[in-house]
Design an enzyme around this catalytic site. Sequence first.
Site, PDB file in Angstrom:
ATOM      1  N   SER A  80       1.343  10.518   1.921  1.00  0.00           N
ATOM      2  CA  SER A  80       0.794  11.606   0.757  1.00  0.00           C
ATOM      3  C   SER A  80       0.803  10.859  -0.644  1.00  0.00           C
ATOM      4  CB  SER A  80       2.148  12.333   0.101  1.00  0.00           C
ATOM      5  OG  SER A  80       2.375  12.826   1.347  1.00  0.00           O
ATOM      6  N   HIS A  82      -3.944  15.122   1.548  1.00  0.00           N
ATOM      7  CA  HIS A  82      -4.029  13.658   3.032  1.00  0.00           C
ATOM      8  C   HIS A  82      -6.042  14.654   3.122  1.00  0.00           C
ATOM      9  CE1 HIS A  82      -0.766  12.513   4.184  1.00  0.00           C
ATOM     10  NE2 HIS A  82      -0.164  13.563   3.588  1.00  0.00           N
ATOM     11  N   HIS A 106       1.864  15.136  10.475  1.00  0.00           N
ATOM     12  CA  HIS A 106       3.110  15.533  10.514  1.00  0.00           C
ATOM     13  C   HIS A 106       4.327  16.444  10.952  1.00  0.00           C
ATOM     14  CE1 HIS A 106       1.591  14.462   6.605  1.00  0.00           C
ATOM     15  NE2 HIS A 106       3.438  13.701   6.521  1.00  0.00           N
ATOM     16  N   TYR A 164       5.675  18.522  10.982  1.00  0.00           N
ATOM     17  CA  TYR A 164       6.147  19.941  10.179  1.00  0.00           C
ATOM     18  C   TYR A 164       4.630  21.170  10.002  1.00  0.00           C
ATOM     19  CZ  TYR A 164       4.347  17.619   5.714  1.00  0.00           C
ATOM     20  OH  TYR A 164       3.759  16.871   5.246  1.00  0.00           O
ATOM     21  N   GLU A 165       3.860  19.612   9.789  1.00  0.00           N
ATOM     22  CA  GLU A 165       2.013  20.697  10.028  1.00  0.00           C
ATOM     23  C   GLU A 165       2.243  21.445  11.652  1.00  0.00           C
ATOM     24  OE1 GLU A 165      -0.762  18.446   8.611  1.00  0.00           O
ATOM     25  OE2 GLU A 165       0.448  17.026   9.154  1.00  0.00           O
ATOM     26  N   ALA A 225       5.711   8.944   0.855  1.00  0.00           N
ATOM     27  CA  ALA A 225       6.955   9.330  -0.450  1.00  0.00           C
ATOM     28  C   ALA A 225       8.136  10.005   0.392  1.00  0.00           C
ATOM     29  CB  ALA A 225       5.852  10.056  -0.895  1.00  0.00           C
ATOM     30  N   MET A 243       9.439  13.564   5.547  1.00  0.00           N
ATOM     31  CA  MET A 243       9.406  13.452   6.846  1.00  0.00           C
ATOM     32  C   MET A 243       8.337  13.412   7.195  1.00  0.00           C
ATOM     33  SD  MET A 243       8.373  17.555   4.382  1.00  0.00           S
ATOM     34  CE  MET A 243       9.449  17.717   3.129  1.00  0.00           C
ATOM     35  N   SER A 244       8.279  11.687   7.211  1.00  0.00           N
ATOM     36  CA  SER A 244       7.277  11.230   8.302  1.00  0.00           C
ATOM     37  C   SER A 244       8.078  10.031   9.077  1.00  0.00           C
ATOM     38  CB  SER A 244       5.757  10.844   7.725  1.00  0.00           C
ATOM     39  OG  SER A 244       6.253  10.686   6.364  1.00  0.00           O
ATOM     40  N   ASN A 272      10.561  11.308  -6.868  1.00  0.00           N
ATOM     41  CA  ASN A 272      11.925  12.505  -6.903  1.00  0.00           C
ATOM     42  C   ASN A 272      12.959  11.426  -6.491  1.00  0.00           C
ATOM     43  OD1 ASN A 272      10.621  13.450  -4.258  1.00  0.00           O
ATOM     44  ND2 ASN A 272      12.547  14.318  -4.529  1.00  0.00           N
ATOM     45  N   HIS A 286       5.527  19.466  -4.794  1.00  0.00           N
ATOM     46  CA  HIS A 286       5.096  18.202  -4.462  1.00  0.00           C
ATOM     47  C   HIS A 286       4.116  17.922  -5.104  1.00  0.00           C
ATOM     48  CE1 HIS A 286       2.816  16.316  -1.031  1.00  0.00           C
ATOM     49  NE2 HIS A 286       1.624  16.982  -1.483  1.00  0.00           N
TER      50      HIS A 286
END
Length: 287
Positions: free
Chosen positions: A37, A68, A90, A92-93, A120, A223-224, A247, A261
Amino acid sequence: MTAPSQRRYTFEEYKDTADWLMTNTQHRPKVAIICGSGLGGLADLLEDKTAFAYTDIPRFPTSTVQGHSGELVFGRLQGCECVCMKGRFHFYEGYDIQTVTYPVRVFFLLGVETLIVTNAAGGLNGTYNVGDIMLIKDHINMPGFAGQNPLCGPNDERFGVRFPCMSDAYDRDLRALAKKTAEEQGCNGFLQEGVYCMLAGPTYETIAECRVLQTLGADAVGMSTVPEVVVARHCGLRVLGLSLITNKVVADYNSKEKANHGEVLLTTQHRTQDLQRLVSHLVSKLR
Ligand code: HPA
């Protein structure tokens, strides 16, 4: 009895994509870099670039998330032949896990030997600061625990063995080289080394979930990355993983902080130069 589920993609499909790329570029990369990201700027540093939009590459998936852009960029980074994924896929996509990892097998067929993955991530380790770069020394494959491993299904021996080892997933020598490079580049003040845990997303973690992950020994959550690393190790690529801690996760019920995000992208902008410098100097030392 029902037959085992079929392979999502055949060897010939990956090979079609690799052959098309080799016909359309003279570059023969030894290193592939997956940019996380907001970290696609690495691809802009390549010299003598040839770029392909994902939408133009036969059978390549296309990317949707903000930050992206979806390009495969070939070129030389500090004299080293590289291919960069500007934008990754991803789970989640909505892509299935084999589509997420599709490019990695294409890289293998292109002759790539080393995979560098960046992402990230949220910091779970209380000693980490926002803006730290974490060398991934190991991972926890949460989607894998739930049956979402990209190697599920019939195994193709042309890529690798049925039961690949993962205890050496993140190459020790590459990590040592990264530490040395970080020291030379003045990055060691914010370099960490730890365990990355992948969750499917797209929700950020609840407080209780963060506490579970901390108890399990994870230092960062994202998440990746893990599916790509699993597939890369299966086909024998060396892997280096770098997480940018964008974060701190919220693990306290009294906290008013909320993961978002926007914050992830903002931190990424601040550290992107350092991360790029680290990766490009490291790549120049790869043999
Ligand atoms: N959680 C999960 N994924 C992330 C985070 C986070 O806090 N930050 C960046 N990616």
